[in-house]
Design a protein around this motif. Structure first.
Motif, PDB file in Angstrom:
ATOM      1  N   PRO A 139      34.610 -44.592  63.620  1.00  0.00           N
ATOM      2  CA  PRO A 139      34.668 -46.021  63.321  1.00  0.00           C
ATOM      3  C   PRO A 139      33.666 -46.771  64.209  1.00  0.00           C
ATOM      4  O   PRO A 139      33.642 -46.566  65.416  1.00  0.00           O
ATOM      5  N   ARG A 141      31.991 -49.806  66.183  1.00  0.00           N
ATOM      6  CA  ARG A 141      32.370 -51.071  66.797  1.00  0.00           C
ATOM      7  C   ARG A 141      31.717 -51.333  68.119  1.00  0.00           C
ATOM      8  O   ARG A 141      30.981 -50.738  68.671  1.00  0.00           O
TER       9      ARG A 141
ATOM     10  N   MET D   1      33.792 -62.449  64.530  1.00  0.00           N
ATOM     11  CA  MET D   1      34.804 -62.585  63.491  1.00  0.00           C
ATOM     12  C   MET D   1      36.005 -61.663  63.741  1.00  0.00           C
ATOM     13  O   MET D   1      37.049 -61.820  63.139  1.00  0.00           O
ATOM     14  N   ASP D   2      35.882 -60.692  64.628  1.00  0.00           N
ATOM     15  CA  ASP D   2      37.000 -59.794  64.852  1.00  0.00           C
ATOM     16  C   ASP D   2      37.993 -60.423  65.821  1.00  0.00           C
ATOM     17  O   ASP D   2      37.823 -61.564  66.256  1.00  0.00           O
ATOM     18  N   LEU D   3      39.017 -59.700  66.128  1.00  0.00           N
ATOM     19  CA  LEU D   3      40.034 -60.200  67.042  1.00  0.00           C
ATOM     20  C   LEU D   3      39.724 -59.715  68.448  1.00  0.00           C
ATOM     21  O   LEU D   3      39.503 -58.532  68.671  1.00  0.00           O
ATOM     22  N   GLU D  21      39.765 -63.863  64.483  1.00  0.00           N
ATOM     23  CA  GLU D  21      40.642 -64.070  63.334  1.00  0.00           C
ATOM     24  C   GLU D  21      41.958 -63.300  63.468  1.00  0.00           C
ATOM     25  O   GLU D  21      41.949 -62.099  63.659  1.00  0.00           O
ATOM     26  N   ASP D  23      44.807 -62.239  61.263  1.00  0.00           N
ATOM     27  CA  ASP D  23      45.263 -62.182  59.880  1.00  0.00           C
ATOM     28  C   ASP D  23      46.034 -60.888  59.641  1.00  0.00           C
ATOM     29  O   ASP D  23      46.353 -60.167  60.583  1.00  0.00           O
ATOM     30  N   THR D  26      44.351 -57.914  61.398  1.00  0.00           N
ATOM     31  CA  THR D  26      44.227 -57.860  62.851  1.00  0.00           C
ATOM     32  C   THR D  26      45.530 -58.159  63.598  1.00  0.00           C
ATOM     33  O   THR D  26      45.653 -57.822  64.771  1.00  0.00           O
ATOM     34  N   LYS D  29      47.299 -55.733  66.031  1.00  0.00           N
ATOM     35  CA  LYS D  29      46.757 -55.547  67.387  1.00  0.00           C
ATOM     36  C   LYS D  29      47.380 -56.557  68.351  1.00  0.00           C
ATOM     37  O   LYS D  29      47.662 -56.231  69.501  1.00  0.00           O
TER      38      LYS D  29
HETATM   39  N1  LIG Z   1      40.436 -58.767  57.400  1.00  0.00           N
HETATM   40  C1  LIG Z   1      39.950 -58.964  58.640  1.00  0.00           C
HETATM   41  N2  LIG Z   1      40.303 -60.061  59.320  1.00  0.00           N
HETATM   42  C2  LIG Z   1      39.854 -60.285  60.547  1.00  0.00           C
HETATM   43  N3  LIG Z   1      39.027 -59.461  61.189  1.00  0.00           N
HETATM   44  C3  LIG Z   1      38.638 -58.351  60.561  1.00  0.00           C
HETATM   45  C4  LIG Z   1      39.056 -58.056  59.257  1.00  0.00           C
HETATM   46  N4  LIG Z   1      38.477 -56.899  58.868  1.00  0.00           N
HETATM   47  C5  LIG Z   1      37.773 -56.490  59.912  1.00  0.00           C
HETATM   48  N5  LIG Z   1      37.858 -57.347  60.942  1.00  0.00           N
HETATM   49  C6  LIG Z   1      37.254 -57.225  62.269  1.00  0.00           C
HETATM   50  O1  LIG Z   1      35.970 -56.750  62.177  1.00  0.00           O
HETATM   51  C7  LIG Z   1      35.727 -55.816  63.226  1.00  0.00           C
HETATM   52  C8  LIG Z   1      34.972 -54.650  62.732  1.00  0.00           C
HETATM   53  O2  LIG Z   1      35.827 -53.825  61.971  1.00  0.00           O
HETATM   54  P1  LIG Z   1      36.064 -52.317  62.436  1.00  0.00           P
HETATM   55  O3  LIG Z   1      34.782 -51.785  62.975  1.00  0.00           O
HETATM   56  O4  LIG Z   1      36.713 -51.594  61.328  1.00  0.00           O
HETATM   57  O5  LIG Z   1      37.080 -52.546  63.677  1.00  0.00           O
HETATM   58  P2  LIG Z   1      38.393 -51.725  63.941  1.00  0.00           P
HETATM   59  O6  LIG Z   1      37.910 -50.368  64.310  1.00  0.00           O
HETATM   60  O7  LIG Z   1      39.014 -52.483  65.069  1.00  0.00           O
HETATM   61  O8  LIG Z   1      39.201 -51.753  62.668  1.00  0.00           O
HETATM   62  C9  LIG Z   1      37.048 -55.397  63.785  1.00  0.00           C
HETATM   63  O9  LIG Z   1      37.038 -55.617  65.184  1.00  0.00           O
HETATM   64  C10 LIG Z   1      38.069 -56.239  63.098  1.00  0.00           C
HETATM   65  O10 LIG Z   1      38.879 -56.931  64.026  1.00  0.00           O
END
Ligand SMILES: Nc1ncnc2c1ncn2[C@@H]1O[C@H](COP(=O)(O)OP(=O)(O)O)[C@@H](O)[C@H]1O
Ligand SMILES: Nc1ncnc2c1ncn2[C@@H]1O[C@H](COP(=O)(O)OP(=O)(O)O)[C@@H](O)[C@H]1O
Lengths: 141, 113, 141, 113
Positions: A139, A141, D1-3, D21, D23, D26, D29
């Motif tokens: 994954p 990130r 945009m992530d948490l 965000e 939602d 997220t 977590k």
């Molecule tokens: N539906 C969503 N709402 C809010 N944030 C999102 C959503 N989908 C993905 N993200 C954010 O985008 C980032 C990138 O996604 P990803 O690489 O899959 O992270 P993770 O491994 O934490 O799932 C993540 O940190 C996640 O928090």
């Protein structure tokens, strides 16, 4: 099964939405950040072409974008509803008819030049452009 | 994210500064702008693409159209672009051979080759 | 006809994509900038609810979001594929089953509190949440 | 945009700074984070929402869950939020009556009512 599918009326303004969706879903699926520009451009080109074909062909069914995720690859399929015979005719006529561009050809050139794995198929039900990109194992990130 | 266009004169050149996304939806605005400039007698154009975030083949088509138009008046159309991802699109389509591409507006405005 | 339609597998990660699409298309259609937050939140709530219903019901058809534009209003319809009887059961059971939340109810409360025009319909083929917002007469900006 | 989540101690309170965000995707977590804090014996929490761009009912549910947990230990859960669009969601759902909401972390950390 497609994880996400988008259908939109054949209008230029919706192509941007398709780019937006494709790059958001590709990012989430784990397509390398560096490849997202390529995904965005390729989807945009495929959708622009489909919109043009629908408009020239007077077809009022929507353009279809399917996003699929397998273990190793992320695939996008853009489908128009213009039978391949008509598409060739519309493509030629269209290019000639347009004032000074033949962007239909150029769009395909961009896609083929950009994307390693691409397949263009025509059929009686319409044409399809299938493209795929590798997924990063872990994954992102 | 939208398309922005602004025009100014540098010496004997007309510089069009483009910003935002050039795609199938916004390209007509760029075409209109170029057509108008040529109609008003501006035959030596410099299109500054440094603010462009996205460019597709419709946008390329409009630039090629602009080039044909100025050439009909023995004019020129030069591009300013340093963004690798935009340059890549010109390269893929072979248009680096068609357009003179410069690193700065100054360079483009003084070029004569 | 819907100008844009999105279908996605009932997974939480796709809800964000639905929000993205809804707000981009609503902005383009001419929904007031001030209302876009509301659109985003309402669509997110409706989709989260549909995802939860599909997951609890073991339904593996996609969740459906239809965006429509008329002269004066922009409408969004979010559809699940869980028959209303099953939805009520899943909703109750789900809320009780979840550790400490009953977000299903809270989601509907947010939608009703937020959106002036909303209609929730159940049926044998599944439920639908229909919402609409006014369009600014003149093209924005 | 992530948490994003980060935790620090201010006096006898544990401050959780949340960004991005919250939602349906997220929120788990955030729940995990709150559960862990309580399990480790932190019963007086301040959740700083100033960096939150988006909050939905799943996020609200997690906050309510956190509140229930700290209350089981006679603890407290206070929120810091000045964003009108986020406050609106608490208002719509009647949760302004459930959570003490403060204008700053300092205010929340020193509140005792
Ligand atoms: N539906 C969503 N709402 C809010 N944030 C999102 C959503 N989908 C993905 N993200 C954010 O985008 C980032 C990138 O996604 P990803 O690489 O899959 O992270 P993770 O491994 O934490 O799932 C993540 O940190 C996640 O928090
Ligand atoms: N598909 C698209 N590609 C690039 N930009 C777009 C697209 N759709 C909308 N935009 C931009 O978003 C902005 C807002 O849209 P809109 O208010 O409809 O503008 P306009 O009235 O110029 O069409 C516009 O300035 C437009 O350039």
């Amino acid at each position: 099964m497609a994880i996400v599918e988008l259908r939109f009326s054949a209008l230029p303004e919706h192509v941007r939405t398709a780019r937006l969706v494709a790059s958001a879903v590709a990012r989430k699926a784990g397509v390398d950040e560096q490849l997202l520009d390529e995904v965005r451009l390729a989807v945009g080109e495929a959708c622009s072409r489909a919109v043009a074909l629908h408009q020239r062909g007077g077809v009022d069914t929507p353009v279809r974008v399917e996003l699929e995720e397998s273990e190793k690859r992320f695939s996008i399929e853009v489908g128009d509803a213009v039978p391949s015979q008509a598409a060739v005719a519309a493509g030629d006529g269209g290019a000639a008819a347009e004032e000074d561009e033949d962007t239909g050809e150029m769009g395909l050139a961009v896609i083929s030049g950009l994307v390693d794995d691409v397949e263009i198929v025509g059929g009686d039900g319409g044409g399809t452009i299938r493209m795929s990109w590798p997924l990063v194992g872990a994954p992102v990130r | 994210m939208d398309l922005s266009l602004s025009t100014r004169t540098v010496g004997d050149r007309t510089v069009v500064e483009v910003g935002g996304e050039i795609d199938v939806y916004t390209a007509p605005k760029l075409r209109e702008c170029l057509v108008e400039l040529v109609n008003e007698g501006n035959y030596h154009l410099v299109v500054d693409m440094e603010g462009v975030d996205f460019l597709d083949s419709t946008g390329l088509g409009v630039l090629v159209g602009g080039l044909k138009r100025v050439r009909a008046h023995e004019g020129s159309l030069r591009l300013v672009c340093n963004q690798e991802r935009i340059l890549k699109i010109f390269r893929i389509t072979g248009l680096t051979k068609v357009f003179p591409i410069h690193a700065s507006v100054d360079e483009a405005a003084s070029a004569t080759d």
